[in-house]
Design an enzyme around this catalytic site. Structure first.
Site, mmCIF file in Angstrom:
data_model
loop_
_atom_site.group_PDB
_atom_site.id
_atom_site.type_symbol
_atom_site.label_atom_id
_atom_site.label_comp_id
_atom_site.label_asym_id
_atom_site.label_seq_id
_atom_site.Cartn_x
_atom_site.Cartn_y
_atom_site.Cartn_z
ATOM 1 N N ASP A 52 0.883 -1.168 0.000
ATOM 2 C CA ASP A 52 0.000 0.000 0.000
ATOM 3 C C ASP A 52 0.916 1.211 0.000
ATOM 4 O O ASP A 52 1.601 1.489 0.996
ATOM 5 C CB ASP A 52 -0.893 -0.004 1.247
ATOM 6 C CG ASP A 52 -1.835 1.209 1.307
ATOM 7 O OD1 ASP A 52 -1.658 2.147 0.508
ATOM 8 O OD2 ASP A 52 -2.737 1.208 2.168
ATOM 9 N N ASN A 78 4.457 3.223 -10.484
ATOM 10 C CA ASN A 78 3.317 3.055 -11.384
ATOM 11 C C ASN A 78 1.967 3.143 -10.672
ATOM 12 O O ASN A 78 0.954 3.467 -11.300
ATOM 13 C CB ASN A 78 3.427 1.705 -12.096
ATOM 14 C CG ASN A 78 2.194 1.349 -12.881
ATOM 15 O OD1 ASN A 78 1.862 1.997 -13.876
ATOM 16 N ND2 ASN A 78 1.480 0.322 -12.432
ATOM 17 N N LYS A 111 12.518 7.983 -1.784
ATOM 18 C CA LYS A 111 13.426 8.315 -0.692
ATOM 19 C C LYS A 111 14.059 7.059 -0.086
ATOM 20 O O LYS A 111 15.207 7.079 0.374
ATOM 21 C CB LYS A 111 12.682 9.103 0.382
ATOM 22 C CG LYS A 111 12.383 10.536 -0.022
ATOM 23 C CD LYS A 111 11.359 11.185 0.885
ATOM 24 C CE LYS A 111 11.830 11.337 2.297
ATOM 25 N NZ LYS A 111 10.832 12.079 3.129
ATOM 26 N N SER A 129 3.486 8.883 -15.129
ATOM 27 C CA SER A 129 2.550 10.001 -15.055
ATOM 28 C C SER A 129 1.416 9.753 -16.046
ATOM 29 O O SER A 129 0.834 8.669 -16.074
ATOM 30 C CB SER A 129 3.291 11.315 -15.334
ATOM 31 O OG SER A 129 2.421 12.419 -15.276
ATOM 32 N N TYR A 143 -7.063 14.636 -10.413
ATOM 33 C CA TYR A 143 -6.150 13.689 -11.059
ATOM 34 C C TYR A 143 -5.059 14.439 -11.808
ATOM 35 O O TYR A 143 -3.869 14.118 -11.698
ATOM 36 C CB TYR A 143 -6.926 12.783 -12.009
ATOM 37 C CG TYR A 143 -6.037 11.888 -12.842
ATOM 38 C CD1 TYR A 143 -5.420 10.781 -12.271
ATOM 39 C CD2 TYR A 143 -5.801 12.164 -14.189
ATOM 40 C CE1 TYR A 143 -4.584 9.960 -13.033
ATOM 41 C CE2 TYR A 143 -4.982 11.353 -14.953
ATOM 42 C CZ TYR A 143 -4.381 10.252 -14.367
ATOM 43 O OH TYR A 143 -3.553 9.450 -15.118
ATOM 44 N N LYS A 147 -0.821 14.429 -11.332
ATOM 45 C CA LYS A 147 0.108 14.044 -12.390
ATOM 46 C C LYS A 147 1.008 15.219 -12.802
ATOM 47 O O LYS A 147 2.192 15.021 -13.114
ATOM 48 C CB LYS A 147 -0.658 13.497 -13.598
ATOM 49 C CG LYS A 147 -1.329 12.154 -13.319
ATOM 50 C CD LYS A 147 -0.329 11.116 -12.816
ATOM 51 C CE LYS A 147 -0.951 9.745 -12.656
ATOM 52 N NZ LYS A 147 0.020 8.735 -12.172
#
Length: 273
Positions: A52, A78, A111, A129, A143, A147
């Site tokens: 998650d 993704n 990170k 993206s 949305y 992106k």
């Protein structure tokens, strides 16, 4: 020979599923993460993991599982979805979830892998993206915000990590033959209030999408090949597209924003009739 390692999020469906299969077929060790872990493909070199991207412990466990490999070569961010609806009516709770998944999740996973990649002096972050990161349309506001934010975040990251031999690049898929669009459009009805003043715009937009469909769009397998190029090109590009038309639509929105805005206004007006 040491096999290369890729981490792929959102691997249980669509482009992430196809990319997991493709990288494994090419001999990579693939750490494939998704909330629906049972839907992740199986096969030689594939390590299905529960993930998650909005949960800190889940992100850490995902990366730690892959760190046993000789190298961490590529992270493909993704995982993502579209929360559609009129900006006036989409709840702030759903907005936060959208931003946490599409932007913050990618940032936090990145990170976690950067220290290892920096130590190796090699590694690549591939951020999935959308053409919606440059373009926009009615009912997709939040949305598009996520992106666009992912695009800018990736570009800034790229300027910061090149000194270590690392790169951050963006793939911008356009229309795709997958369930993504149906799920995104289905979210509209869940986000509108009773007697919404946007009903004609919503119905008109959904009607256009149903008529046009995604028959000429890229398949998930097509986009997986673009992912692979973005991950393996010796001299990576800043942006990757599936088709020339996708590249030109992105360019229109960026280079001629006034013309593009008028086009979107006209489309929304026709849909609302």
């Amino acid at each position: 020979m040491i096999k290369k390692t890729v981490l792929i999020t959102g691997a249980s469906s669509g482009m992430g599923y196809a990319a997991t299969q493709l990288f494994a077929q090419q001999g990579w060790q693939v750490y494939a993460g998704a909330r629906r872990v049972n839907n992740i493909p199986v096969g030689t070199g594939i390590h299905p993991l529960s993930l998650d991207v909005t949960d800190d412990d889940s992100r850490k466990n995902f990366v730690q599982a892959a760190e046993k490999e000789a190298t961490l070569d590529v992270l493909i961010n993704n995982a993502g979805y579209g929360e559609y609806g009129p900006l006036e009516e989409v709840s702030l709770e759903k907005v936060r979830r959208q931003v946490e998944t599409n932007l913050f999740g990618a940032a936090e996973l990145t990170k976690l892998v950067l220290p290892r990649m920096r130590h190796q002096h090699t590694g690549r972050i591939v951020n999935i993206s959308s053409l919606g990161g440059d373009m926009y349309s009615a009912l997709g506001g939040w949305y598009h915000v996520t992106k666009h934010g992912l695009n800018v975040w990736s570009d800034v990251l790229d300027t910061e990590i090149r000194q270590f031999g690392l790169r951050s690049v963006v793939v911008e898929p356009g229309g795709t033959q997958s369930s993504w669009s149906d799920i995104a459009m289905g979210s509209i009805e869940k986000n509108v209030v009773p007697d919404t003043p946007y009903r004609s715009l919503i119905d008109g937009t959904l009607s256009v999408i149903q008529r046009v469909g995604s028959h000429s769009a890229a398949t998930s397998a097509d986009l997986a090949k673009v992912f692979y190029r973005a991950a393996t090109d010796h001299k990576p590009k800043r942006r990757y597209y599936f088709s020339f038309s996708d590249r030109m639509m992105s360019r229109l929105a960026r280079v001629h924003p006034g013309i593009f805005h008028q086009l979107i206004i006209s489309m929304a007006a026709r849909a609302a009739r």
